[in-house]
Enzyme design. Structure first.
Site, PDB file in Angstrom:
ATOM      1  N   ARG A 133      22.518 -36.773  49.348  1.00  0.00           N
ATOM      2  CA  ARG A 133      23.350 -37.801  49.990  1.00  0.00           C
ATOM      3  C   ARG A 133      22.586 -39.075  50.322  1.00  0.00           C
ATOM      4  NH1 ARG A 133      27.348 -33.797  53.547  1.00  0.00           N
ATOM      5  NH2 ARG A 133      28.714 -33.382  51.763  1.00  0.00           N
TER       6      ARG A 133
ATOM      7  N   LYS B 292      36.688 -27.160  59.052  1.00  0.00           N
ATOM      8  CA  LYS B 292      36.210 -26.308  57.958  1.00  0.00           C
ATOM      9  C   LYS B 292      35.316 -25.188  58.488  1.00  0.00           C
ATOM     10  CE  LYS B 292      33.700 -28.312  54.526  1.00  0.00           C
ATOM     11  NZ  LYS B 292      32.435 -27.611  54.279  1.00  0.00           N
ATOM     12  N   SER B 293      34.377 -25.544  59.340  1.00  0.00           N
ATOM     13  CA  SER B 293      33.447 -24.522  59.853  1.00  0.00           C
ATOM     14  C   SER B 293      34.193 -23.430  60.604  1.00  0.00           C
ATOM     15  CB  SER B 293      32.435 -25.167  60.811  1.00  0.00           C
ATOM     16  OG  SER B 293      31.600 -26.038  60.119  1.00  0.00           O
TER      17      SER B 293
ATOM     18  N   GLN C  58      24.014 -22.852  59.355  1.00  0.00           N
ATOM     19  CA  GLN C  58      24.314 -21.850  58.327  1.00  0.00           C
ATOM     20  C   GLN C  58      23.263 -20.746  58.340  1.00  0.00           C
ATOM     21  OE1 GLN C  58      24.877 -23.941  54.622  1.00  0.00           O
ATOM     22  NE2 GLN C  58      26.865 -24.736  55.270  1.00  0.00           N
TER      23      GLN C  58
ATOM     24  N   ARG D 182      34.890 -19.265  59.583  1.00  0.00           N
ATOM     25  CA  ARG D 182      34.477 -18.206  60.510  1.00  0.00           C
ATOM     26  C   ARG D 182      35.682 -17.376  60.958  1.00  0.00           C
ATOM     27  NH1 ARG D 182      30.837 -22.226  60.494  1.00  0.00           N
ATOM     28  NH2 ARG D 182      28.694 -21.904  61.205  1.00  0.00           N
TER      29      ARG D 182
ATOM     30  N   SER E 142      19.568 -25.547  61.034  1.00  0.00           N
ATOM     31  CA  SER E 142      20.719 -25.227  60.172  1.00  0.00           C
ATOM     32  C   SER E 142      21.600 -24.164  60.818  1.00  0.00           C
ATOM     33  CB  SER E 142      20.222 -24.724  58.810  1.00  0.00           C
ATOM     34  OG  SER E 142      21.290 -24.094  58.125  1.00  0.00           O
TER      35      SER E 142
ATOM     36  N   ASP F  25      26.977 -33.931  58.808  1.00  0.00           N
ATOM     37  CA  ASP F  25      27.909 -34.159  57.694  1.00  0.00           C
ATOM     38  C   ASP F  25      28.490 -35.572  57.693  1.00  0.00           C
ATOM     39  OD1 ASP F  25      27.564 -31.598  56.759  1.00  0.00           O
ATOM     40  OD2 ASP F  25      29.267 -30.782  57.866  1.00  0.00           O
TER      41      ASP F  25
ATOM     42  N   ARG G 146      21.505 -25.374  45.213  1.00  0.00           N
ATOM     43  CA  ARG G 146      21.085 -25.571  46.606  1.00  0.00           C
ATOM     44  C   ARG G 146      20.114 -24.490  47.073  1.00  0.00           C
ATOM     45  NH1 ARG G 146      26.325 -27.198  49.983  1.00  0.00           N
ATOM     46  NH2 ARG G 146      24.727 -27.557  51.574  1.00  0.00           N
TER      47      ARG G 146
ATOM     48  N   ARG H 174      32.375 -35.744  50.544  1.00  0.00           N
ATOM     49  CA  ARG H 174      32.172 -36.704  51.647  1.00  0.00           C
ATOM     50  C   ARG H 174      31.708 -38.070  51.131  1.00  0.00           C
ATOM     51  NH1 ARG H 174      33.471 -33.412  55.705  1.00  0.00           N
ATOM     52  NH2 ARG H 174      32.544 -31.337  55.756  1.00  0.00           N
TER      53      ARG H 174
HETATM   54  C1  S3P Z   1      28.003 -25.827  58.474  1.00  0.00           C
HETATM   55  C2  S3P Z   1      26.732 -26.215  58.798  1.00  0.00           C
HETATM   56  C3  S3P Z   1      26.082 -27.414  58.244  1.00  0.00           C
HETATM   57  C4  S3P Z   1      27.069 -28.358  57.580  1.00  0.00           C
HETATM   58  C5  S3P Z   1      28.075 -27.645  56.746  1.00  0.00           C
HETATM   59  C6  S3P Z   1      28.854 -26.613  57.566  1.00  0.00           C
HETATM   60  C7  S3P Z   1      28.554 -24.606  59.087  1.00  0.00           C
HETATM   61  O1  S3P Z   1      25.121 -27.011  57.296  1.00  0.00           O
HETATM   62  O2  S3P Z   1      26.388 -29.308  56.788  1.00  0.00           O
HETATM   63  O3  S3P Z   1      29.001 -28.565  56.187  1.00  0.00           O
HETATM   64  O4  S3P Z   1      29.777 -24.399  59.043  1.00  0.00           O
HETATM   65  O5  S3P Z   1      27.753 -23.821  59.631  1.00  0.00           O
HETATM   66  P1  S3P Z   1      23.609 -26.700  57.771  1.00  0.00           P
HETATM   67  O6  S3P Z   1      23.742 -25.818  58.922  1.00  0.00           O
HETATM   68  O7  S3P Z   1      22.930 -26.038  56.628  1.00  0.00           O
HETATM   69  O8  S3P Z   1      23.044 -28.055  58.108  1.00  0.00           O
END
Ligand code: S3P
Length: 439
Positions: A350, A24-25, A172, A29, A170, A319, A125, A391
């Site tokens: 969670r 997914k990540s 993200q 991207r 993080s 995750d 969030r 999840r």
């Molecule tokens: C992700 C980073 C994670 C993860 C999310 C995907 C990403 O979040 O929990 O499912 O693709 O960068 P955080 O970086 O906020 O922990």
């Protein structure tokens, strides 16, 4: 969307050789970088889940031609860093925190305004973790009073690079700021409190954008460069493989191989934690695919023991905790998790939601501020709530392998955000699972 339930018969084991859907990540991207690159980016192994499709639709809404997805093949006709157009309306990110946080960094650097919104979970969030540093760079982003989405991002602001020390680990937040850094004057340098997934950094390099890694926790980009289109082979998602790593570890006589799984060292905490608990996982045919490490994972049943989870592994398995809690419930003795307060602000809380569900299934699980204490025991049957968290739903489905009675998991439609086809896939591997309309 809220009435899809899973029904899982007790017992069974997992066998065979399977490939879970794409990461997914990396899929998110690949769309983002492909759209902002010059030239045509071909993606294979793309995750056709709702989260990544939200990213794909958002770029289409900003004028990027994207063909597919056809069986995981996507072609992105890049428009360059300055080629996006104003969308007609708000961009709906659905359930996807990654789309919203990473795209905020990109959109802060555009010449037009945008509004980013999502479903009820996403709009709850925390977003100040990105809007505050973006503001320090010169961006103008409005949130609700609670610091959440919808986000109104005003264009035509002058962004200036900065040195930023993140307070939460993080990927993200790091990625959001690096993406804004592409549009900023000078150097944007981000330091994280602990290493997190580095797909953004690897993909920037793959698209020919120079960046500097300064030690393990700092990365810097200089604005004003360009991205050059490339081919992306998306490996299978270790976060989706994780349900099966746990399922095969807890179900006697299981022997399952997961093919072509991304094993980037910033993502493999789940393997390390399961091995500390006594799991039998072999990493086979380790190889390299487009800047990312890939391997086949063979997992066989093994009795598990409770452990104190090392805090350094938390960001590397962030995750995977819902499914690791199922492993802990099937282990001998106590498992203690600390340093994981972030789990409370994921698609659901969670820590609380898993503790509630485990309690329903007869396990002693005590939530703490930043983790949980779980006593291994015997899983009964019962009805558990996933609170719309993909999840959580898949984790409780795996619990059926060791339960004494039927498990029903409610509110499972969002499994499609990360693992479309989960029910037939899991059924094929040996789980006796049904869901109306999906199997
Ligand atoms: C992700 C980073 C994670 C993860 C999310 C995907 C990403 O979040 O929990 O499912 O693709 O960068 P955080 O970086 O906020 O922990």
């Amino acid at each position: 969307m809220t009435d899809l339930s899973f029904t899982v018969e007790p017992g069974g084991s997992l066998h065979g050789c399977v490939r879970v859907p794409g990461d997914k990540s990396i899929s998110h991207r690949a769309i983002m970088f492909g759209a902002l690159a010059e030239g045509v980016t071909m993606i294979t192994g793309f995750l056709d889940g709702e989260d990544c499709l939200a990213t794909l639709r958002a770029f289409r809404a900003m004028g990027v031609r994207i063909d597919g997805s056809e069986q995981g093949q996507v072609t992105v006709h890049g428009v360059g860093l300055h080629g996006l157009h104003a969308p007609i309306g708000p961009l709906d990110m659905g359930n996807s925190g990654t789309s919203m946080r990473l795209m905020s960094g990109i959109l802060a650097g555009q010449a037009f305004d945008t509004v980013l919104t999502g479903d009820a979970s996403l709009n709850r969030r925390p977003m100040r973790r990105i809007t505050e540093p973006l503001t320090q760079m010169g961006a103008w982003v409005e949130t609700t009073e609670r610091g959440s989405a919808p986000l109104r991002i005003h264009g035509s602001q002058r962004l200036v690079g900065m040195d930023y020390r993140m307070s939460v680990a993080s990927a993200q937040v790091k990625s959001c700021l690096l993406l804004a850094g592409l549009y900023a004057e000078g150097v944007t340098r981000v330091t994280e409190p602990a290493p997190t997934r580095d797909h953004t950094e690897r993909m920037l390099e793959g698209f020919g954008y120079g960046l500097r890694r300064e030690g393990e926790r700092t990365v810097a980009v200089t604005g004003g460069g360009r991205l050059t289109a490339t081919a992306i082979d998306v490996p299978a998602d270790i976060s989706s493989a994780a349900f099966f790593l746990v399922g095969a570890s807890i179900a006697p006589s299981s022997d399952l191989t997961l093919k072509h799984v991304g094993v980037n060292p910033t993502r493999t905490g789940v393997i390390d934690i399961l091995r500390l608990m006594g799991a039998d996982i072999e990493v086979l045919n380790l190889r390299w695919a487009g800047g990312e490490a890939v391997a086949d994972l063979r997992v066989r049943y093994a009795p598990l023991r409770g452990i104190r989870i090392p805090e350094a592994l938390v960001p590397l398995a962030i995750d995977e905790f819902p499914t690791l809690f199922i492993a802990a419930a099937c282990a001998t003795g106590e498992t203690v998790l600390t340093g994981a307060a972030e789990l409370r602000v994921k698609e659901s809380d969670r820590i609380q939601v898993m503790a509630d569900g485990l309690t329903t299934l007869g396990i002693v699980a005590k939530p703490t501020a930043d983790g949980v204490e779980i006593q291994g025991g015997r899983l009964t049957g019962g009805t558990v709530e996933s609170h719309g968290d993909h999840r959580i739903a898949m984790s409780f489905a795996m619990a059926g392998l060791r339960a004494s009675d039927l498990i029903q998991v409610r509110d499972c439609a969002n499994v499609n955000t990360s693992f479309p086809g989960f029910v037939p896939f899991a059924h094929n591997a040996g789980l006796t699972i049904t869901a109306p309309g999906t199997a």
